[in-house]
Motif scaffolding. Structure first.
Motif, PDB file in Angstrom:
ATOM      1  N   MET A   1       0.852  -1.188   0.000  1.00  0.00           N
ATOM      2  CA  MET A   1       0.000   0.000   0.000  1.00  0.00           C
ATOM      3  C   MET A   1       0.894   1.246   0.000  1.00  0.00           C
ATOM      4  N   ALA A   2       0.597   2.152  -0.861  1.00  0.00           N
ATOM      5  CA  ALA A   2       1.377   3.386  -0.959  1.00  0.00           C
ATOM      6  C   ALA A   2       0.706   4.492  -0.154  1.00  0.00           C
ATOM      7  N   MET A   3       1.531   5.385   0.356  1.00  0.00           N
ATOM      8  CA  MET A   3       1.004   6.522   1.114  1.00  0.00           C
ATOM      9  C   MET A   3       0.122   7.408   0.237  1.00  0.00           C
ATOM     10  N   SER A   4       0.401   7.424  -1.070  1.00  0.00           N
ATOM     11  CA  SER A   4      -0.367   8.283  -1.976  1.00  0.00           C
ATOM     12  C   SER A   4      -1.840   7.890  -2.017  1.00  0.00           C
ATOM     13  N   GLY A   5      -2.169   6.663  -1.619  1.00  0.00           N
ATOM     14  CA  GLY A   5      -3.559   6.250  -1.557  1.00  0.00           C
ATOM     15  C   GLY A   5      -4.267   6.772  -0.313  1.00  0.00           C
ATOM     16  N   ILE A   6      -3.486   7.259   0.644  1.00  0.00           N
ATOM     17  CA  ILE A   6      -4.029   7.730   1.916  1.00  0.00           C
ATOM     18  C   ILE A   6      -3.868   9.244   2.051  1.00  0.00           C
ATOM     19  N   LEU A   7      -2.709   9.741   1.635  1.00  0.00           N
ATOM     20  CA  LEU A   7      -2.355  11.149   1.801  1.00  0.00           C
ATOM     21  C   LEU A   7      -2.139  11.813   0.444  1.00  0.00           C
ATOM     22  N   ASN A   8      -2.230  13.119   0.416  1.00  0.00           N
ATOM     23  CA  ASN A   8      -2.025  13.895  -0.801  1.00  0.00           C
ATOM     24  C   ASN A   8      -0.526  13.938  -1.148  1.00  0.00           C
ATOM     25  N   CYS A   9      -0.198  13.591  -2.389  1.00  0.00           N
ATOM     26  CA  CYS A   9       1.204  13.551  -2.831  1.00  0.00           C
ATOM     27  C   CYS A   9       1.898  14.900  -2.679  1.00  0.00           C
ATOM     28  N   GLU A  10       1.192  15.969  -2.987  1.00  0.00           N
ATOM     29  CA  GLU A  10       1.785  17.311  -2.855  1.00  0.00           C
ATOM     30  C   GLU A  10       2.110  17.641  -1.398  1.00  0.00           C
ATOM     31  N   ASP A  11       1.223  17.251  -0.484  1.00  0.00           N
ATOM     32  CA  ASP A  11       1.474  17.477   0.940  1.00  0.00           C
ATOM     33  C   ASP A  11       2.700  16.690   1.402  1.00  0.00           C
ATOM     34  N   ILE A  12       2.819  15.453   0.933  1.00  0.00           N
ATOM     35  CA  ILE A  12       3.985  14.636   1.290  1.00  0.00           C
ATOM     36  C   ILE A  12       5.261  15.298   0.789  1.00  0.00           C
ATOM     37  N   LYS A  13       5.248  15.752  -0.471  1.00  0.00           N
ATOM     38  CA  LYS A  13       6.440  16.385  -1.040  1.00  0.00           C
ATOM     39  C   LYS A  13       6.824  17.638  -0.264  1.00  0.00           C
ATOM     40  N   LYS A  14       5.852  18.484   0.062  1.00  0.00           N
ATOM     41  CA  LYS A  14       6.133  19.709   0.820  1.00  0.00           C
ATOM     42  C   LYS A  14       6.729  19.390   2.186  1.00  0.00           C
ATOM     43  N   ALA A  15       6.180  18.394   2.848  1.00  0.00           N
ATOM     44  CA  ALA A  15       6.675  18.013   4.175  1.00  0.00           C
ATOM     45  C   ALA A  15       8.089  17.458   4.088  1.00  0.00           C
ATOM     46  N   LYS A  37      -2.844  14.232  10.679  1.00  0.00           N
ATOM     47  CA  LYS A  37      -3.585  14.586  11.902  1.00  0.00           C
ATOM     48  C   LYS A  37      -5.092  14.642  11.675  1.00  0.00           C
ATOM     49  N   THR A  38      -5.502  14.966  10.472  1.00  0.00           N
ATOM     50  CA  THR A  38      -6.929  15.108  10.186  1.00  0.00           C
ATOM     51  C   THR A  38      -7.561  13.832   9.625  1.00  0.00           C
ATOM     52  N   LYS A  39      -6.773  12.791   9.474  1.00  0.00           N
ATOM     53  CA  LYS A  39      -7.278  11.536   8.910  1.00  0.00           C
ATOM     54  C   LYS A  39      -7.988  10.697   9.972  1.00  0.00           C
ATOM     55  N   SER A  40      -8.796   9.779   9.512  1.00  0.00           N
ATOM     56  CA  SER A  40      -9.521   8.876  10.407  1.00  0.00           C
ATOM     57  C   SER A  40      -8.545   7.910  11.086  1.00  0.00           C
ATOM     58  N   ALA A  41      -9.011   7.299  12.162  1.00  0.00           N
ATOM     59  CA  ALA A  41      -8.206   6.298  12.864  1.00  0.00           C
ATOM     60  C   ALA A  41      -7.838   5.149  11.924  1.00  0.00           C
ATOM     61  N   ALA A  42      -8.742   4.797  11.030  1.00  0.00           N
ATOM     62  CA  ALA A  42      -8.468   3.719  10.070  1.00  0.00           C
ATOM     63  C   ALA A  42      -7.327   4.103   9.125  1.00  0.00           C
ATOM     64  N   LYS A  46      -3.554   2.503   8.665  1.00  0.00           N
ATOM     65  CA  LYS A  46      -2.981   2.109   7.368  1.00  0.00           C
ATOM     66  C   LYS A  46      -1.564   2.650   7.222  1.00  0.00           C
ATOM     67  N   VAL A  47      -1.350   3.901   7.636  1.00  0.00           N
ATOM     68  CA  VAL A  47      -0.011   4.495   7.576  1.00  0.00           C
ATOM     69  C   VAL A  47       0.930   3.721   8.495  1.00  0.00           C
ATOM     70  N   PHE A  48       0.474   3.390   9.694  1.00  0.00           N
ATOM     71  CA  PHE A  48       1.267   2.590  10.631  1.00  0.00           C
ATOM     72  C   PHE A  48       1.696   1.278   9.971  1.00  0.00           C
ATOM     73  N   THR A  49       0.753   0.632   9.297  1.00  0.00           N
ATOM     74  CA  THR A  49       1.026  -0.652   8.648  1.00  0.00           C
ATOM     75  C   THR A  49       2.117  -0.515   7.587  1.00  0.00           C
ATOM     76  N   VAL A  50       2.093   0.580   6.843  1.00  0.00           N
ATOM     77  CA  VAL A  50       3.125   0.813   5.832  1.00  0.00           C
ATOM     78  C   VAL A  50       4.488   0.998   6.498  1.00  0.00           C
ATOM     79  N   LEU A  51       4.531   1.735   7.602  1.00  0.00           N
ATOM     80  CA  LEU A  51       5.798   2.019   8.289  1.00  0.00           C
ATOM     81  C   LEU A  51       6.334   0.816   9.060  1.00  0.00           C
ATOM     82  N   ASP A  52       5.464  -0.112   9.426  1.00  0.00           N
ATOM     83  CA  ASP A  52       5.868  -1.346  10.114  1.00  0.00           C
ATOM     84  C   ASP A  52       6.378  -2.325   9.058  1.00  0.00           C
ATOM     85  N   ALA A  53       7.588  -2.080   8.586  1.00  0.00           N
ATOM     86  CA  ALA A  53       8.144  -2.790   7.434  1.00  0.00           C
ATOM     87  C   ALA A  53       8.220  -4.304   7.629  1.00  0.00           C
TER      88      ALA A  53
END
Length: 109
Positions: A1-15, A37-42, A46-53
């Protein structure tokens, strides 16, 4: 699963650009900038799962070093100091790793 499916690509790039310099990483600001911060718990889970390599159910210190690469392959590695600060900020039970509840709590702080 890619972060781009959860978060905005432009926001990721800026950060990532904002924290491109070593020793500049601030985990709470980063989560805010990528819009987590504004995303749902679900979505946070999902982001946690991606980072838990290694799919252990925890983000260990070694995985934290590569956390920015989890958001984009262009992300830099965190320094040892940044990695330890991230772990201290999230590891509320002191077991040396970050569980999904700890991660969610840190994101929402």
């Amino acid at each position: 699963m890619a972060m781009s499916g959860i978060l905005n690509c432009e926001d990721i790039k800026k950060a990532l650009d904002a924290f491109a310099v070593a020793e500049s990483f601030d985990v709470k600001k980063f989560f805010e900038m990528v819009g987590l911060k504004t995303k749902s718990a679900a979505d946070v889970k999902k982001v946690f799962t991606v980072l838990d390599a290694d799919n252990s159910g925890f983000i260990e210190e070694e995985e934290l070093k590569f956390v920015l690469k989890g958001f984009s392959k262009d992300g830099r590695d965190l320094t040892e100091k940044e990695t330890k600060a991230f772990l201290r900020a999230a590891d509320k039970d002191g077991d040396g790793k970050i569980g999904v509840e700890e991660f969610t709590a840190l994101v929402k702080e």
